[in-house]
Design a protein around this motif. Structure first.
Motif, short mmCIF file in Angstrom:
data_model
loop_
_atom_site.label_atom_id
_atom_site.label_comp_id
_atom_site.label_asym_id
_atom_site.label_seq_id
_atom_site.Cartn_x
_atom_site.Cartn_y
_atom_site.Cartn_z
N ASP A 1 15.80 11.54 31.38
CA ASP A 1 16.57 10.30 31.51
C ASP A 1 15.97 9.34 32.52
O ASP A 1 14.92 9.62 33.13
CB ASP A 1 18.06 10.60 31.79
CG ASP A 1 18.31 11.15 33.18
OD1 ASP A 1 17.43 11.04 34.07
OD2 ASP A 1 19.40 11.72 33.40
N LYS A 2 16.64 8.21 32.75
CA LYS A 2 16.11 7.14 33.61
C LYS A 2 15.99 7.56 35.07
O LYS A 2 15.31 6.90 35.85
CB LYS A 2 16.97 5.89 33.49
CG LYS A 2 18.41 6.09 33.90
CD LYS A 2 19.21 4.83 33.69
CE LYS A 2 20.67 5.08 34.10
NZ LYS A 2 21.49 3.88 33.87
N ASN A 3 16.65 8.67 35.46
CA ASN A 3 16.54 9.18 36.83
C ASN A 3 15.56 10.34 36.94
O ASN A 3 15.43 10.95 38.00
CB ASN A 3 17.93 9.63 37.32
CG ASN A 3 18.92 8.48 37.33
OD1 ASN A 3 18.61 7.40 37.81
ND2 ASN A 3 20.10 8.70 36.77
N GLY A 4 14.92 10.70 35.83
CA GLY A 4 13.95 11.79 35.84
C GLY A 4 14.57 13.16 35.61
O GLY A 4 13.88 14.18 35.77
N LYS B 1 14.97 15.79 26.64
CA LYS B 1 14.93 14.39 27.09
C LYS B 1 14.70 14.32 28.59
O LYS B 1 14.99 15.28 29.32
CB LYS B 1 16.22 13.68 26.72
CG LYS B 1 17.43 14.05 27.54
CD LYS B 1 18.60 13.12 27.24
CE LYS B 1 19.72 13.31 28.26
NZ LYS B 1 20.78 12.31 28.11
N GLY C 1 11.38 15.59 36.11
CA GLY C 1 10.63 14.43 35.67
C GLY C 1 9.83 13.87 36.82
O GLY C 1 10.38 13.59 37.89
N ASN D 1 10.82 5.98 27.27
CA ASN D 1 11.80 5.00 27.74
C ASN D 1 12.16 5.13 29.22
O ASN D 1 12.67 4.19 29.81
CB ASN D 1 13.06 5.06 26.87
CG ASN D 1 12.78 4.50 25.49
OD1 ASN D 1 12.48 3.32 25.33
ND2 ASN D 1 12.81 5.35 24.48
N SER D 2 11.89 6.27 29.81
CA SER D 2 12.13 6.40 31.25
C SER D 2 10.82 6.40 32.03
O SER D 2 10.80 6.20 33.24
CB SER D 2 12.89 7.69 31.55
OG SER D 2 12.12 8.82 31.21
N ASN D 3 9.71 6.62 31.32
CA ASN D 3 8.37 6.67 31.91
C ASN D 3 8.21 7.78 32.96
O ASN D 3 7.51 7.62 33.94
CB ASN D 3 7.97 5.32 32.49
CG ASN D 3 6.45 5.17 32.54
OD1 ASN D 3 5.72 5.79 31.78
ND2 ASN D 3 5.97 4.36 33.47
N TYR D 4 8.89 8.90 32.74
CA TYR D 4 8.72 10.09 33.58
C TYR D 4 7.93 11.13 32.81
O TYR D 4 8.06 11.25 31.59
CB TYR D 4 10.08 10.70 33.95
CG TYR D 4 10.77 10.03 35.11
CD1 TYR D 4 10.54 10.46 36.43
CD2 TYR D 4 11.67 8.99 34.91
CE1 TYR D 4 11.19 9.85 37.50
CE2 TYR D 4 12.32 8.38 35.97
CZ TYR D 4 12.08 8.82 37.27
OH TYR D 4 12.72 8.23 38.32
N LYS E 1 7.38 10.89 38.34
CA LYS E 1 7.04 9.47 38.12
C LYS E 1 5.53 9.29 38.00
O LYS E 1 5.06 8.45 37.25
CB LYS E 1 7.60 8.64 39.27
CG LYS E 1 7.86 7.19 38.91
CD LYS E 1 8.90 7.04 37.82
CE LYS E 1 9.16 5.58 37.47
NZ LYS E 1 9.84 5.39 36.19
N PHE F 1 15.84 8.49 25.24
CA PHE F 1 15.12 9.24 26.27
C PHE F 1 14.48 10.52 25.74
O PHE F 1 13.80 11.23 26.48
CB PHE F 1 16.06 9.55 27.45
CG PHE F 1 16.54 8.31 28.15
CD1 PHE F 1 15.67 7.51 28.87
CD2 PHE F 1 17.87 7.93 28.07
CE1 PHE F 1 16.11 6.36 29.52
CE2 PHE F 1 18.32 6.78 28.71
CZ PHE F 1 17.44 5.99 29.44
#
Length: 196
Positions: A81-84, A79, A130, A115-118, A132, A96
């Motif tokens: 996550d939202k922080n990469g 996975k 991750g 879902n995190s777009n990384y 961006k 994720f």
């Protein structure tokens, strides 16, 4: 009048088939030579096209997008996550861990966490992270191994001439690329289809 010409013509040109045949053979040899020259020049000019066609036969792979979860040999879902942060999770429904695997070149993919777009990336130092934005760190060589699992190696970076692989250890943490090998089960993943 026409009747007379046809009758006379038939007798006057009784050797026409031989003459006509000779004429055909001569013109065909000229035409064949021209065609041969044209074909040769076409072959020469199309030799790159033939090669190009062979390469282009893989075009159906380019832009191909697959929605998958990467299930590691050590039973973790990869996975981002939202922080990469890249890691493994045991949760089957972790949002994720839903990834889009897109072919960017033949045998080369970009993996994006939906879902995190990384993007899944590997630095020159072998660190998995991750990203961006899509860049050279995000290009991964995808290969199906003999055991049916997939491996993902950095396209851009190597360590002392050896490939560096995306890998999760027995605790679900990413391993440094320098410590991985193709045969290491930590680098083996099963792509599991995610329903649309």
């Amino acid at each position: 009048m026409w009747k007379w010409i046809l009758t006379k013509g038939a007798s006057a040109f009784s050797h026409l088939p031989c003459f006509f045949l000779l004429f055909l053979v001569c013109s065909l040899s000229v035409t064949c030579n021209d065609i041969g020259r044209d074909m040769h020049s076409t072959e020469v000019s199309n030799s790159s096209m033939v090669v190009g066609r062979h390469v282009r036969s893989y075009d159906h792979l380019l832009g191909d997008v697959r929605r998958r979860k990467l299930f590691s040999f050590h039973k973790y879902f990869l996975k981002i996550d939202k922080n990469g942060k890249v890691s493994g999770t045991k949760k089957e429904n972790d949002p994720f861990s839903i990834l889009e695997i897109k072919s960017v070149e033949v045998g080369v993919v970009a993996i994006n966490a939906m879902n995190s777009n990384y993007y899944l990336a590997m630095s020159k130092q072998g660190k998995i992270y991750g990203a961006k934005e899509f860049g050279v760190d995000c290009k991964l060589k995808e290969r199906i191994e003999e055991n049916g699992y997939n491996t993902y190696a950095s396209l851009q970076w190597k360590n002392k001439g050896k490939q560096m692989f995306v890998a999760l250890n027995g605790k679900g943490s990413p391993k440094k690329g320098q410590r991985t090998r193709r045969k290491n089960t930590a680098a083996h993943f099963l792509p599991i289809v995610v329903p649309q």
